[in-house]
Scaffold this active site. Structure first.
Site, PDB file in Angstrom:
ATOM      1  N   CYS A  68       0.819  -1.220   0.000  1.00 56.22           N
ATOM      2  CA  CYS A  68       0.000   0.000   0.000  1.00 56.22           C
ATOM      3  C   CYS A  68       0.847   1.262   0.000  1.00 56.22           C
ATOM      4  O   CYS A  68       0.325   2.373  -0.081  1.00 56.22           O
ATOM      5  CB  CYS A  68      -0.953  -0.004   1.191  1.00 56.22           C
ATOM      6  SG  CYS A  68      -2.117  -1.382   1.119  1.00 56.22           S
ATOM      7  N   CYS A 125     -12.826   1.073   9.195  1.00 57.32           N
ATOM      8  CA  CYS A 125     -12.109   0.619   8.004  1.00 57.32           C
ATOM      9  C   CYS A 125     -12.209   1.682   6.911  1.00 57.32           C
ATOM     10  O   CYS A 125     -13.240   2.318   6.747  1.00 57.32           O
ATOM     11  CB  CYS A 125     -12.713  -0.682   7.479  1.00 57.32           C
ATOM     12  SG  CYS A 125     -12.820  -1.967   8.734  1.00 57.32           S
ATOM     13  N   VAL A 169     -12.668   1.448   0.076  1.00 49.99           N
ATOM     14  CA  VAL A 169     -11.969   0.725  -0.990  1.00 49.99           C
ATOM     15  C   VAL A 169     -12.400   1.392  -2.285  1.00 49.99           C
ATOM     16  O   VAL A 169     -13.560   1.307  -2.679  1.00 49.99           O
ATOM     17  CB  VAL A 169     -12.327  -0.767  -0.974  1.00 49.99           C
ATOM     18  CG1 VAL A 169     -11.769  -1.461  -2.194  1.00 49.99           C
ATOM     19  CG2 VAL A 169     -11.800  -1.413   0.299  1.00 49.99           C
ATOM     20  N   LYS A 201      -9.494   6.862   4.995  1.00 50.68           N
ATOM     21  CA  LYS A 201     -10.829   6.564   5.517  1.00 50.68           C
ATOM     22  C   LYS A 201     -11.921   7.096   4.585  1.00 50.68           C
ATOM     23  O   LYS A 201     -12.840   6.359   4.249  1.00 50.68           O
ATOM     24  CB  LYS A 201     -10.981   7.188   6.914  1.00 50.68           C
ATOM     25  CG  LYS A 201     -12.361   7.044   7.521  1.00 50.68           C
ATOM     26  CD  LYS A 201     -12.605   5.615   7.978  1.00 50.68           C
ATOM     27  CE  LYS A 201     -14.079   5.315   8.199  1.00 50.68           C
ATOM     28  NZ  LYS A 201     -14.801   5.070   6.951  1.00 50.68           N
ATOM     29  N   HIS A 225      -8.959   4.735  -0.749  1.00 48.21           N
ATOM     30  CA  HIS A 225      -7.669   4.049  -0.762  1.00 48.21           C
ATOM     31  C   HIS A 225      -7.478   3.204  -2.022  1.00 48.21           C
ATOM     32  O   HIS A 225      -7.495   1.987  -1.976  1.00 48.21           O
ATOM     33  CB  HIS A 225      -7.544   3.193   0.502  1.00 48.21           C
ATOM     34  CG  HIS A 225      -6.208   2.532   0.663  1.00 48.21           C
ATOM     35  ND1 HIS A 225      -5.048   3.000   0.076  1.00 48.21           N
ATOM     36  CD2 HIS A 225      -5.838   1.429   1.375  1.00 48.21           C
ATOM     37  CE1 HIS A 225      -4.045   2.198   0.419  1.00 48.21           C
ATOM     38  NE2 HIS A 225      -4.494   1.236   1.190  1.00 48.21           N
TER      39      HIS A 225
END
Lengths: 503, 400
Positions: free
Chosen positions: B88, B213, B216, B340, B344
């Site tokens: 990442c 989390c 995405v 967040k 990402h």
């Protein structure tokens, strides 16, 4: 004692989960009201990651004890009818997990319900002939039965371990007799998943009541004993009262017939003769005669006499301890799912190819199957996995590592999580950093736990389990996982998570 | 310590695509979106680019391996394109490559571009990656949230913090990032959330709930770098220069040696120390204006506050609850919404962090602009707490 052949140690393993039979019969009452009467007691139920091989390994580890020097074992006999591989030596996987020496004979003995007793007989014969000094005998079974069958209620999962030799004999071998008869009470074709069963009354009258007495009488004759000399009569059988009828026919008093563990375990198939034998040894006194018979394609009957060395086995879990370490399970759907009896939606994350590189597996055999890491001979630093350059930040020594076994070491949880995202056969998947007494750590799966049970600092031990199943190719991966160290006396539990931390 | 690259390289231009579920957009279009903005910002022609660094993490789902995906998408004039991959932290690696090329004199102007197209898998969360042949035979069957959640149990055990107190602190981390992200038009998630929502969200990996989390997302980000001299010759003012770029990579100590307690990032502390040294920063809590950290999960952000030596050891919970890292706090963290809420897209994330620092330093951050920031820090992590790569980069106004 030297020179006299007999059993030298015992071990046992029954999976912790105990499926309540009432849960089965209640769920199936609409279609099989005739089975309602069987809705009593509980049967052992392997966790999703347990199979014939993993249970056998656990029984063997119980027998072998915490000393991880296994160089004294010179033969391995493994009896089962539910071996994961038709062609890959199942005993070879067990041998690697136990880190036995390479220079031993290991065989799978199978295709009959008396595979366990036959494995024991083979070991006894080898010991008698001087071909084996310390033979390990394992019997394990996890039989698959159709939903809504009497068998799913009768069967249980479990394993037993015995060793055979002439040192520290806990039970002398007095004699045996085998009969080979192609009496087909049930069969399972080479590519079939389930047994096909014939009528029970015929099995009882023409099978057990005629074949077993011949085997037993032959064994008594070889041992020079009378039926009345027998203190413990072991005959696995799921048909009601058959052992008692056989005993009566032979002249063995009814009170000598051993409990077949139907109420609290279920019949563990090819393992059950040895499961009951280990159980009997744990309850017997020195100087008692135990007769174990098992039916299947004929019958085996073996007679032993316990010695005053029996107390040397008091620290073994065996079957008694395994039966006490139980977790009630009331979820019949979970049983069906674990046993592949339900086509369920596993989600896309389960689609990942589980193809195993066999070259990689073999190159790392002691690491993966034996949980063997490395110890630096210069600094004493312990690590997993072993590597040419030590992980020790103060001295990354080169080529100084010797094999170091982790499986029997005490350990505790440093960090953990319960993961609901990753695919698991029993979500959430617990895993964490496991730190070993004496050094070393492994980031690994934690099994046999429910949400709320795990916490940092919890003491754990290693168990050999199924890691993944490659359904596409019929391969299974095995590795080690952490389970909480629980007191074997914790018998009471609710069907749900107990929420109690392990001691 | 090497001489370092402080003030040797300046940012000439940057671009960033809209992050999110870009159902109608492929990786090529995402790359073009970030590239065109960066080129316009830099005011250069493609022929002025000497070399490019291209970062993408997961090549299995469409973007592809090697340097060709970038060259094809942008129709680059057959210049060198190097694909970099470092989990990442790949985006920071692309930037590092371009910066080092300029600092060495091998290139006058270099491009760094990162992209990830994650929403072509058919399910939520990160794609299941190819683990090789040995790891799947023994590593736990885990996921990113489960791996990062390990921090929480170890941090609680080390500092004696109650489960509820840590859960509330990490909830605050996410509430803050949602508030920030709501002001960012390019962010994936632009909704504010309440602490109760964060606390009561469905569990993903104990103790991380859904709002612990990060998003995405699909997206791309790009930077064009050159020397301060060339930038000035092109008429650029308020130059943003690179003060430090450090990367620390695990060697197995955390996962195999019992000296690591599981509650922090061993690599982050090493990278941070080196970066502060390279940038000449002695008191990060006072000297750093703002930070963009790798908040893949709320707990990661919390422990990172200590790993960057901004919060004292064991003091992150208090600082977080005191609002020290809120947009109105002393060291605003994730002012753009962070992983967040900005999202990402793995290969782009490190460059996205630099993008926000660049905008803030140039006073171009719109509604979320901070007052007079001078030094910005990006922290870009890849892997898992027990085995990872960690990039710490510092950028700032020239002469600061």
């Amino acid at each position: 004692m030297s020179g006299e052949i007999g059993l030298t140690a015992l071990g046992g393993y029954i999976p912790r989960l105990r499926l309540q039979r009432k849960a089965i019969t209640t769920a199936n009452a609409w279609v099989a009201p005739n089975l309602a009467g069987k809705g009593k007691g509980e049967r052992s139920m392997a966790n999703w990651d347990e199979d014939t091989i993993t249970m056998a390994v656990e029984a063997a580890r119980d027998l072998l004890g915490p000393d991880d020097d296994r160089s004294h074992v010179d033969a391995l006999y493994f009896g089962t009818t539910t071996q994961p591989f038709a062609d890959r030596l199942n005993a070879g996987i067990i041998s690697a997990a136990l880190t036995l020496e390479k220079g031993i004979q290991a065989v799978d003995i199978t295709s009959t319900q008396r595979a366990g007793t036959s494995a024991l007989l083979q070991a006894l014969h080898a010991a008698k002939a001087g071909a084996a000094k310390n033979a390990l005998v394992l019997a394990s079974d996890k039989r698959k039965a159709r939903a809504v069958s009497p068998q799913e209620l009768d069967f249980g999962d479990g394993a037993a371990a015995l060793s055979v030799g002439s040192e520290n004999v806990i039970a002398k071998f007095l004699g045996a007799h085998s009969l080979t008869v192609d009496f087909v009470d049930h069969f399972r074709g080479a590519h079939e998943e389930f047994d096909y069963n014939w009528e029970e009354r015929w099995i009882r009258d023409e099978g057990y009541l005629k074949i077993i007495p011949q085997a037993v009488e032959g064994a008594l004759k070889e041992a020079g004993l009378e039926a009345s000399d027998i203190d413990h009569f072991i005959l696995p059988c799921t048909l009601p009262k058959v052992p008692q009828s056989v005993a009566k026919k032979l002249g063995i008093p009814a009170e000598k017939v051993r409990d077949n563990l139907a109420a609290n375990c279920g019949e563990t198939g090819a393992a059950h003769g040895l499961v009951m034998l280990v159980h009997a040894l744990q309850e017997a006194k020195p100087g008692e005669k135990i007769l174990v018979a098992q039916f299947g394609g004929g019958a085996d009957a073996l007679i032993f006499e316990t010695t005053d060395k029996l107390s040397s086995m008091d620290d073994r879990r065996g079957i008694t301890g395994s039966l006490a370490d139980r977790q009630e399970e009331t979820n019949y759907m979970k049983f069906l799912t674990f046993n592949g009896l339900v086509e369920w939606e596993k989600g896309m994350r389960a689609e990942q190819d589980k193809k195993t590189a066999l070259t990689t597996l073999y190159r790392n055999e002691d690491m993966i199957l034996g949980l063997v890491g490395g110890r630096c001979t210069e600094t004493g630093n312990v690590q997993f996995p072993r590597s040419r350059i030590s992980v020790n930040p103060n001295n990354p020594a080169v080529d100084t590592q010797e094999p170091y076994k982790f499986a029997e070491r005490k350990a505790s949880i440093l960090s953990w999580s319960a993961d609901y995202l990753t695919f698991s056969m029993s979500p959430p998947n617990h895993y964490g950093m496991i730190v070993f007494d004496g050094g070393g750590r492994i980031f690994m799966d934690i099994t046999d736990v429910a949400p709320g049970e795990v916490e940092s600092g919890m003491e754990v031990k290693m168990v050999f389990r199924v890691k993944d199943v490659d359904e596409k190719r019929g391969f299974k991966r095995y590795f080690w996982k952490a389970v909480p160290v629980r007191s074997s006396a914790t018998g009471q539990a609710t069907g749900q998570s107990t929420g109690q931390a392990a001691e | 310590m090497a001489r370092g690259i402080k003030d040797k390289v300046a940012i000439l231009g940057m671009g960033c695509s809209k992050f999110g579920e870009r159902w109608d957009t492929g990786p090529e279009e995402l790359m073009v979106e970030a590239y065109l903005e960066a080129m316009q910002d830099a005011g250069i022609e493609p022929t002025q680019l000497d070399a490019a660094w291209f970062s993408t993490h997961i090549d299995e789902i469409g973007t592809g391996k090697g340097g060709t995906p970038l060259s094809l998408a942008l129709r680059l004039p057959n210049i060198a394109v190097t694909r970099v991959e470092n989990f990442c932290a790949s985006g920071s690696e692309a930037l590092r490559g371009a910066v080092y090329a300029v600092a060495s004199g091998a290139a006058d102007i270099a491009l760094a571009l990162g992209v990830e197209k994650l929403k072509d898998t058919g399910y939520g969360g990160l794609p299941v990656s190819n683990p090789g042949t040995l790891n799947p035979q023994w590593a736990p069957n885990g996921s990113a949230p489960g791996n990062f959640a390990q921090l929480a149990s170890a941090y609680r055990a080390k500092h004696g913090i109650a489960k509820e107190d840590l859960k509330r602190a990490i909830a605050h981390v996410s509430v803050k990032s949602h508030a920030n992200g709501s002001k960012n038009p390019k962010a994936h998630l632009r909704n504010e959330i309440s602490e109760d929502q964060a606390l009561n969200a469905p569990m993903i990996a104990e103790p991380l709930g859904l709002f612990d989390c990060c998003g995405v997302s699909d997206g791309a980000a790009a930077a064009i770098v050159t020397t301060p001299e060339i930038a000035k010759a092109m008429g650029k003012k308020d130059l943003v220069t690179i003060k430090a770029m450090q990367l620390s990579v695990s060697n197995g100590l955390e996962s195999q040696h019992n000296s690591w307690d599981g509650s922090y990032f061993h690599t982050a502390r090493i990278a941070a120390k080196k970066a502060y040294q390279e940038a000449g920063i002695e008191k990060p809590r006072e000297e750093v204006s703002m930070i963009e950290v790798h908040d893949c999960f709320s707990i990661t952000e919390l422990v990172t506050m200590e790993d960057l030596f901004i919060s004292p050891e064991g003091g992150a919970v208090k600082d977080v609850m005191d609002g020290f890292y809120d947009s109105s706090g002393s060291v605003p963290c994730q002012i753009d919404g962070g992983l967040k809420c900005f999202g990402h897209p793995i290969g782009a994330s490190g460059l996205r962090m630099a993008y926000e620092m660049y905008l803030q330093l140039q006073g171009r951050a719109g509604e979320r602009q901070l007052a007079n920031p001078k030094i910005g820090l990006t922290h870009n992590l890849g892997g898992s707490p027990s085995q990872n790569v960690c990039s710490v980069a510092i950028v700032g106004l020239e002469g600061v």
